[in-house]
Scaffold this motif. Structure first.
Motif, PDB file in Angstrom:
ATOM      1  N   GLU A   1     -28.193 -29.705  37.146  1.00  0.00           N
ATOM      2  CA  GLU A   1     -29.045 -30.655  36.027  1.00  0.00           C
ATOM      3  C   GLU A   1     -29.098 -31.903  36.885  1.00  0.00           C
ATOM      4  OE1 GLU A   1     -26.762 -29.130  31.863  1.00  0.00           O
ATOM      5  OE2 GLU A   1     -26.089 -30.614  33.009  1.00  0.00           O
ATOM      6  N   MET A   2     -28.383 -32.614  37.529  1.00  0.00           N
ATOM      7  CA  MET A   2     -28.882 -33.688  38.346  1.00  0.00           C
ATOM      8  C   MET A   2     -29.571 -33.349  39.398  1.00  0.00           C
ATOM      9  SD  MET A   2     -25.375 -36.002  38.440  1.00  0.00           S
ATOM     10  CE  MET A   2     -24.277 -34.775  38.976  1.00  0.00           C
ATOM     11  N   VAL A   3     -29.601 -32.362  40.097  1.00  0.00           N
ATOM     12  CA  VAL A   3     -30.640 -31.729  40.956  1.00  0.00           C
ATOM     13  C   VAL A   3     -31.967 -31.707  40.495  1.00  0.00           C
ATOM     14  CG1 VAL A   3     -31.475 -29.814  42.246  1.00  0.00           C
ATOM     15  CG2 VAL A   3     -29.293 -30.454  42.679  1.00  0.00           C
ATOM     16  N   ASP A   4     -32.203 -31.163  39.083  1.00  0.00           N
ATOM     17  CA  ASP A   4     -33.558 -31.113  38.514  1.00  0.00           C
ATOM     18  C   ASP A   4     -33.954 -32.604  38.293  1.00  0.00           C
ATOM     19  OD1 ASP A   4     -33.606 -28.318  38.415  1.00  0.00           O
ATOM     20  OD2 ASP A   4     -32.848 -28.088  36.543  1.00  0.00           O
ATOM     21  N   LEU A   5     -33.015 -33.489  37.712  1.00  0.00           N
ATOM     22  CA  LEU A   5     -33.542 -34.895  37.319  1.00  0.00           C
ATOM     23  C   LEU A   5     -33.940 -35.504  38.452  1.00  0.00           C
ATOM     24  CD1 LEU A   5     -33.287 -36.925  35.258  1.00  0.00           C
ATOM     25  CD2 LEU A   5     -30.979 -37.546  35.807  1.00  0.00           C
ATOM     26  N   PHE A   6     -33.057 -35.625  39.555  1.00  0.00           N
ATOM     27  CA  PHE A   6     -33.486 -36.570  40.854  1.00  0.00           C
ATOM     28  C   PHE A   6     -34.289 -35.951  41.715  1.00  0.00           C
ATOM     29  CE2 PHE A   6     -29.312 -38.139  39.468  1.00  0.00           C
ATOM     30  CZ  PHE A   6     -29.536 -39.126  38.695  1.00  0.00           C
ATOM     31  N   GLY A   7     -34.664 -34.557  41.798  1.00  0.00           N
ATOM     32  CA  GLY A   7     -35.648 -33.829  42.838  1.00  0.00           C
ATOM     33  C   GLY A   7     -34.880 -33.938  43.992  1.00  0.00           C
ATOM     34  N   VAL A   8     -33.723 -33.528  44.156  1.00  0.00           N
ATOM     35  CA  VAL A   8     -33.007 -33.621  45.532  1.00  0.00           C
ATOM     36  C   VAL A   8     -32.516 -32.189  45.710  1.00  0.00           C
ATOM     37  CG1 VAL A   8     -32.593 -36.004  45.970  1.00  0.00           C
ATOM     38  CG2 VAL A   8     -30.859 -34.847  44.825  1.00  0.00           C
ATOM     39  N   PHE A   9     -32.148 -31.872  46.825  1.00  0.00           N
ATOM     40  CA  PHE A   9     -31.192 -30.475  47.188  1.00  0.00           C
ATOM     41  C   PHE A   9     -29.702 -30.615  46.971  1.00  0.00           C
ATOM     42  CE2 PHE A   9     -35.270 -29.943  49.726  1.00  0.00           C
ATOM     43  CZ  PHE A   9     -35.706 -28.877  49.130  1.00  0.00           C
ATOM     44  N   ILE A  10     -29.141 -29.653  46.511  1.00  0.00           N
ATOM     45  CA  ILE A  10     -27.472 -29.662  46.586  1.00  0.00           C
ATOM     46  C   ILE A  10     -26.903 -30.648  47.458  1.00  0.00           C
ATOM     47  CG2 ILE A  10     -25.638 -28.246  46.298  1.00  0.00           C
ATOM     48  CD1 ILE A  10     -26.554 -28.201  43.554  1.00  0.00           C
ATOM     49  N   PRO A  11     -27.208 -30.127  48.639  1.00  0.00           N
ATOM     50  CA  PRO A  11     -26.141 -30.745  49.707  1.00  0.00           C
ATOM     51  C   PRO A  11     -26.276 -32.357  49.719  1.00  0.00           C
ATOM     52  CG  PRO A  11     -27.298 -29.017  50.739  1.00  0.00           C
ATOM     53  CD  PRO A  11     -27.945 -29.104  49.291  1.00  0.00           C
ATOM     54  N   LYS A  12     -27.598 -32.837  49.422  1.00  0.00           N
ATOM     55  CA  LYS A  12     -27.930 -34.255  49.392  1.00  0.00           C
ATOM     56  C   LYS A  12     -27.060 -34.821  48.281  1.00  0.00           C
ATOM     57  CE  LYS A  12     -31.600 -37.620  49.408  1.00  0.00           C
ATOM     58  NZ  LYS A  12     -31.541 -38.133  51.162  1.00  0.00           N
ATOM     59  N   LEU A  13     -27.226 -34.161  47.294  1.00  0.00           N
ATOM     60  CA  LEU A  13     -26.596 -34.653  45.813  1.00  0.00           C
ATOM     61  C   LEU A  13     -24.778 -34.625  46.165  1.00  0.00           C
ATOM     62  CD1 LEU A  13     -27.035 -35.345  42.731  1.00  0.00           C
ATOM     63  CD2 LEU A  13     -26.074 -33.046  42.364  1.00  0.00           C
ATOM     64  N   ARG A  14     -24.203 -33.590  46.643  1.00  0.00           N
ATOM     65  CA  ARG A  14     -23.067 -33.602  47.250  1.00  0.00           C
ATOM     66  C   ARG A  14     -22.467 -34.779  47.806  1.00  0.00           C
ATOM     67  NH1 ARG A  14     -22.174 -27.085  47.171  1.00  0.00           N
ATOM     68  NH2 ARG A  14     -22.298 -26.498  44.824  1.00  0.00           N
ATOM     69  N   ASN A  15     -23.296 -34.950  48.813  1.00  0.00           N
ATOM     70  CA  ASN A  15     -23.139 -35.932  49.890  1.00  0.00           C
ATOM     71  C   ASN A  15     -23.034 -37.211  49.249  1.00  0.00           C
ATOM     72  OD1 ASN A  15     -22.504 -34.326  52.119  1.00  0.00           O
ATOM     73  ND2 ASN A  15     -24.626 -34.323  52.790  1.00  0.00           N
ATOM     74  N   ALA A  16     -23.993 -37.608  48.235  1.00  0.00           N
ATOM     75  CA  ALA A  16     -23.824 -38.686  47.752  1.00  0.00           C
ATOM     76  C   ALA A  16     -22.608 -38.998  46.723  1.00  0.00           C
ATOM     77  CB  ALA A  16     -25.374 -38.842  46.737  1.00  0.00           C
ATOM     78  N   ILE A  17     -22.319 -38.036  46.038  1.00  0.00           N
ATOM     79  CA  ILE A  17     -21.272 -38.074  45.042  1.00  0.00           C
ATOM     80  C   ILE A  17     -19.928 -38.175  46.028  1.00  0.00           C
ATOM     81  CG2 ILE A  17     -19.905 -36.662  43.478  1.00  0.00           C
ATOM     82  CD1 ILE A  17     -22.342 -35.209  42.585  1.00  0.00           C
ATOM     83  N   LYS A  18     -19.767 -37.564  47.111  1.00  0.00           N
ATOM     84  CA  LYS A  18     -18.685 -37.969  47.881  1.00  0.00           C
ATOM     85  C   LYS A  18     -18.483 -39.211  48.493  1.00  0.00           C
ATOM     86  CE  LYS A  18     -18.181 -32.938  49.666  1.00  0.00           C
ATOM     87  NZ  LYS A  18     -18.449 -32.365  51.013  1.00  0.00           N
TER      88      LYS A  18
END
Length: 123
Positions: free
Chosen positions: A31-48
């Protein structure tokens, strides 16, 4: 299965609108990937990096919910979503930041502070 609120883009004829529901918000990675328009690896790195920099605590900001049968998904609270909006660099993240800032300041009432100074000499 648990009902939850999510922030999402709603498309209407001719325009797109950001929908931010009231109440507690918990969002999955997809859902956050859809919201922010980024790929999963980028999102996961940001969360980490949010956890590594101790901006949020993992045990407070994420939980696992049951979607159906034996399918579970990890969801993140509004604090993580808000921090990611300012951490990620995409057009959609910028639009989310802008909308959040507008909503925060929309009902903000200005106030005045009056300071008085005395010379210390008694009259």
């Amino acid at each position: 299965m648990e009902d939850r609120n999510i922030i999402k883009w709603s498309e209407y004829s001719g325009y797109t609108e950001l929908t931010i529901p009231s109440g507690e918000i918990w969002m999955s990675e997809s859902e956050m990937v859809d919201l922010f328009g980024v790929f999963i690896p980028k999102l996961r790195n940001a969360i980490k990096s949010l956890y590594k920099e101790e901006l949020v605590r993992q045990y407070e900001s994420e939980r696992t919910i049951k979607k159906r049968d034996s399918f579970y998904v990890t969801v993140y609270n509004m604090e993580v979503v808000l921090l990611l909006a300012f951490r990620l660099n995409s057009y959609q993240a910028m639009a989310v930041r802008k909308e959040l800032m507008e909503r925060i300041t929309r009902n903000h009432k200005p106030f005045e502070v009056i300071l008085t100074a005395t010379t210390g000499k008694g009259n």
